[in-house]
Design an enzyme around this catalytic site. Sequence first.
Site, short mmCIF file in Angstrom:
data_model
loop_
_atom_site.label_atom_id
_atom_site.label_comp_id
_atom_site.label_asym_id
_atom_site.label_seq_id
_atom_site.Cartn_x
_atom_site.Cartn_y
_atom_site.Cartn_z
CD GLU A 21 -2.70 1.30 2.84
OE1 GLU A 21 -3.67 2.11 2.92
OE2 GLU A 21 -2.23 0.56 3.94
CE LYS A 76 -8.63 0.90 3.89
NZ LYS A 76 -7.54 1.75 4.41
CB CYS A 92 -4.16 -1.10 4.93
SG CYS A 92 -4.31 -0.82 6.59
#
Length: 552
Positions: free
Chosen positions: A314, A376, A429
């Site tokens: 990330e 995300k 994440c």
Amino acid sequence: MRFENGLSAAVYHVERIAAELAELRGWRRAAAAFLAGALSTLALSPYNFLPILFLTFPVLVWLIDGVGEPTRSRRRRVMWRAGLLGWWFGFGYFFLGLYWVGHAFLVEAEKFAFLLPLAVTLLPAGLALFTGAAAALARLFWFRGYRRVAVFAVAWTVFEWLRGHVLTGFPWNLIGQSFATSDALMQAGAMVGVYGLSFIALLVVAAPATFDSRVHAARRGPGIELLAAPAIALAGLALVWLGGAARISAADFATPAATGTSIRIVHPNTPFAENWNDSGRVLTIIGQLLRMSRDPTPERPQGIDGNTIIVWPENAVPVLLAREPYVLSAIGRILPEGAKVIVGSNRGEPAPDGHVFYNSLYVVDSTGAIAATYDKHHLVPFGEYVPLRHWLGRLGLRQLVQFQGSFENGSGPVTLELPGTPPVSPLICYEVIFPGGIVAPETRPQWLVNITNDAWFGASIGPHQHLSQARFRAVEQGLPLIRSANSGISALIDPYGRLVKSLSLDTQGVIDAPLPAALQPTLYARLGDAFLALLLIATAFAASFGREPLKR
């Protein structure tokens, strides 16, 4: 006769301890609950000491025994006392289990260190409301013997599920994650998910609370019959382990299916503070990633080929990648035809009042073109956005909600279908911690990829807990999971949740391995938490059957 007398003496001593705990009052009662909760964190990664729960949860049940009987006239008072005990237990559990959150406020200590005491106390205090509510609800339907253990397990599981969903949810450090101590115990997650593992765990570890001083006072004889419930619970745990071991053994004996795809996981171990500040350092970071992606390794002495997928972490590239054609071209030049790089980078888009930004994942092909993008969708509250920000913005508090690092959320789970590559579900994440919310319902992927940057949390227990949750997602879905962490723990996880290869904290390197094949959809992948809901309803009904009405 001597053996029976010994067992009777053991039962007597356990019941005496139960009675003493039930008699605690005031700060001693709160301290006992806090300590029991704090010790329970030893069952989680990286300690994985599951037996501690056989001590701590019976202590909580015995403490709840001492709050009194919930008669009609005293119901609210008793539920309040039970809820307060549950809150203290939860506060100890989350305070010790999530202390590492404070490390994030030391990354830029000159700006945020003053918030550290609030972060490490208010977050556990808020999460403990769910454990307090579980204890209060359980005490309302309290029984004697093992039936109250069953009711407690149902209530706790319900509120764990709510903790994972209310206000976007935070299902971190679920009790079921204690089963990560054994690959075999984890396998039941393919049926009931990690919330179901919490339910199973509580039915077992709280079973010693069957020994109840109130039952001792009301019965005649030595009380050896009370051993039946804990013995049955332990036998149930043994069956769960045996079933999981058989599942893994069958997989080991079978001929592994090949996907024809190779994976290279890049683990750069870049300190967080170095990512965005210095242009020379930015070029150094990109150069390091390119070399690690291209160079031969002992497992791949000829280097990468056209069937290779390279996974970077990330925010690996400390630029807005889509706006940097030279960086994209450099990535393309190291790739043989057909190979791809999965990379995390922020993405900016124009908006009426300026720009909006996304925490994104790109797939870059051998021509240097962006072949796919994922944004995300499950953002970290107060870390990546401010809750209710649009409403607060309309009230004129725009400066509060548009802080540096604030992101917009993407549209939801997606399956990326790329030429010559098995379809994949990307997770950035924090998204990997949500059971059931990681796969697009209409298109099942063949693998999961999780990119993360755990440099926020240093060399603490946080990255270990994060990795543990990724393992459960692999088991639940029956899919391999590829995890690239910047300064956390990178790993290749098979569909049974086993670590095939990994790179630990504070190391730098790459992992080369073939991509494992996916399994057939698991029961959990098909039904989600519906099967668990049926188990909870059936258990609650069985435990309450024949229950006497509340006394006045």
